[in-house]
Design a protein around this motif. Structure first.
Motif, mmCIF file in Angstrom:
data_model
loop_
_atom_site.group_PDB
_atom_site.id
_atom_site.type_symbol
_atom_site.label_atom_id
_atom_site.label_comp_id
_atom_site.label_asym_id
_atom_site.label_seq_id
_atom_site.Cartn_x
_atom_site.Cartn_y
_atom_site.Cartn_z
ATOM 1 N N ALA A 62 0.827 -1.205 0.000
ATOM 2 C CA ALA A 62 0.000 0.000 0.000
ATOM 3 C C ALA A 62 0.860 1.254 0.000
ATOM 4 C CB ALA A 62 -0.927 0.002 1.217
ATOM 5 N N LEU A 63 1.965 1.224 0.741
ATOM 6 C CA LEU A 63 2.864 2.375 0.792
ATOM 7 C C LEU A 63 3.526 2.611 -0.565
ATOM 8 C CD1 LEU A 63 4.562 1.795 4.271
ATOM 9 C CD2 LEU A 63 2.921 3.590 3.674
ATOM 10 N N VAL A 64 3.908 1.523 -1.237
ATOM 11 C CA VAL A 64 4.515 1.645 -2.558
ATOM 12 C C VAL A 64 3.506 2.250 -3.539
ATOM 13 C CG1 VAL A 64 5.374 0.357 -4.555
ATOM 14 C CG2 VAL A 64 6.200 -0.201 -2.270
ATOM 15 N N TYR A 65 2.276 1.765 -3.498
ATOM 16 C CA TYR A 65 1.253 2.272 -4.414
ATOM 17 C C TYR A 65 0.977 3.751 -4.148
ATOM 18 C CZ TYR A 65 -3.134 2.857 -6.899
ATOM 19 O OH TYR A 65 -4.119 3.316 -7.745
ATOM 20 N N GLU A 66 0.928 4.113 -2.860
ATOM 21 C CA GLU A 66 0.688 5.512 -2.504
ATOM 22 C C GLU A 66 1.816 6.401 -3.030
ATOM 23 O OE1 GLU A 66 0.111 8.298 1.497
ATOM 24 O OE2 GLU A 66 0.142 6.108 1.670
ATOM 25 N N ILE A 71 3.922 10.322 -7.678
ATOM 26 C CA ILE A 71 4.812 10.735 -8.772
ATOM 27 C C ILE A 71 4.185 10.492 -10.145
ATOM 28 C CG2 ILE A 71 6.848 10.258 -7.366
ATOM 29 C CD1 ILE A 71 7.332 7.782 -9.057
ATOM 30 N N ALA A 72 3.166 9.638 -10.221
ATOM 31 C CA ALA A 72 2.637 9.234 -11.526
ATOM 32 C C ALA A 72 1.333 9.920 -11.912
ATOM 33 C CB ALA A 72 2.423 7.718 -11.547
ATOM 34 N N SER A 116 13.885 5.078 -11.333
ATOM 35 C CA SER A 116 14.837 5.797 -10.483
ATOM 36 C C SER A 116 14.470 5.714 -9.006
ATOM 37 C CB SER A 116 14.912 7.271 -10.911
ATOM 38 O OG SER A 116 13.735 7.976 -10.538
ATOM 39 N N HIS A 117 13.212 5.367 -8.718
ATOM 40 C CA HIS A 117 12.768 5.239 -7.331
ATOM 41 C C HIS A 117 12.906 3.807 -6.803
ATOM 42 C CE1 HIS A 117 11.073 9.248 -6.464
ATOM 43 N NE2 HIS A 117 10.877 9.295 -7.778
ATOM 44 N N GLY A 118 13.367 2.891 -7.638
ATOM 45 C CA GLY A 118 13.613 1.528 -7.175
ATOM 46 C C GLY A 118 12.739 0.492 -7.860
ATOM 47 N N THR A 119 13.058 -0.768 -7.564
ATOM 48 C CA THR A 119 12.392 -1.896 -8.210
ATOM 49 C C THR A 119 10.891 -1.925 -7.953
ATOM 50 O OG1 THR A 119 14.422 -3.186 -7.974
ATOM 51 C CG2 THR A 119 12.412 -4.405 -8.456
ATOM 52 N N ALA A 120 10.479 -1.592 -6.731
ATOM 53 C CA ALA A 120 9.056 -1.662 -6.386
ATOM 54 C C ALA A 120 8.233 -0.706 -7.249
ATOM 55 C CB ALA A 120 8.855 -1.339 -4.909
ATOM 56 N N TYR A 121 8.753 0.487 -7.474
ATOM 57 C CA TYR A 121 8.042 1.458 -8.304
ATOM 58 C C TYR A 121 8.044 1.029 -9.768
ATOM 59 C CZ TYR A 121 7.709 4.838 -4.484
ATOM 60 O OH TYR A 121 7.393 5.476 -3.313
#
Length: 229
Positions: A62-66, A71-72, A116-121
């Protein structure tokens, strides 16, 4: 002789006592781990690193999606808006190419930013926009086709722009001159590329009660409102 023996015993006892004190002190020092500081050489007690707080996998997702949404959101909204402009409003050719180019550039800019924000993004972006087939492929193919056939398409566009000017008046004039003309025959007086535009105009004109269309076979006979037989 007995006196000297007594002194020897006393000396041995004192020596054993101090030896015990020294050993006890060494044992206490060794029980505490110490680390010298680089600057002064003083010793500080070493501490174990603090454990990272546990985050439930669902909470982490949920934190990754938020974070992804933050940014998207603006770029995604822009992509959808440009896609609608390209496919729904049918803009002029040059403008359509411009919209498609901006759409594709926005897509890849967002992809790069997420990476650039990492694999999860990056995974979140892929899940949203790179399913099979990826969202952008349709618009890349469309842009490629427009560029490959630019000269022909541009020529058709220029023809239509010129031919549509005054077209409705010309259609009305023919119907007035030839009451009852069949719609299929009316098309023959114009370039075949204008057929759909003429058909659309006749439909709208009949809804305004200025034109009467009488069904005959697979076509219509056309009359001005005041010239119906």
């Amino acid at each position: 002789m007995g006196f000297f023996a007594f002194l020897i015993i006393i000396a041995v006892a004192v020596g054993l006592y101090y030896a015990w004190k020294i050993a006890d002190s060494l044992n206490k020092d060794s029980s505490t781990s110490t680390t010298p500081t680089p600057s002064s050489g003083a010793h500080i007690t070493a501490k174990a690193p603090a454990e990272k707080p546990h985050i439930d996998p669902l909470t982490r997702e949920a934190l990754v999606y938020e974070g992804y949404e933050k940014i998207a959101a603006a770029k995604e909204e822009k992509m959808v808006e440009l896609a609608v402009k390209c496919t729904k409003s049918n803009p002029p050719l040059d403008q359509k190419i411009e919209h498609l180019t901006e759409l594709i550039n926005t897509f890849y800019a967002l992809k790069t930013e997420c990476a650039s924000h990492g694999t999860a993004y990056a995974k979140e972006f892929a899940a949203m926009w790179e399913r099979d087939p990826p969202y952008i492929v349709k618009y890349e193919n469309l842009l490629s086709n427009l560029k490959a056939n630019y000269d022909q398409l541009k020529g058709n566009e220029e023809f239509m722009n010129a031919a549509l000017e005054g077209l409705e008046g010309k259609v009305i004039a023919i119907i007035e001159q030839k009451p009852g003309i069949k719609q299929i025959d009316l098309y023959k007086d114009f370039d075949s590329r204008l057929k759909s535009s003429i058909s659309e105009f006749l439909y709208r004109y009949s809804k305004s009660d200025k034109l009467v269309r009488i069904k005959e076979g697979n076509t219509y006979r056309l009359y001005q409102k005041n010239a119906t037989p």
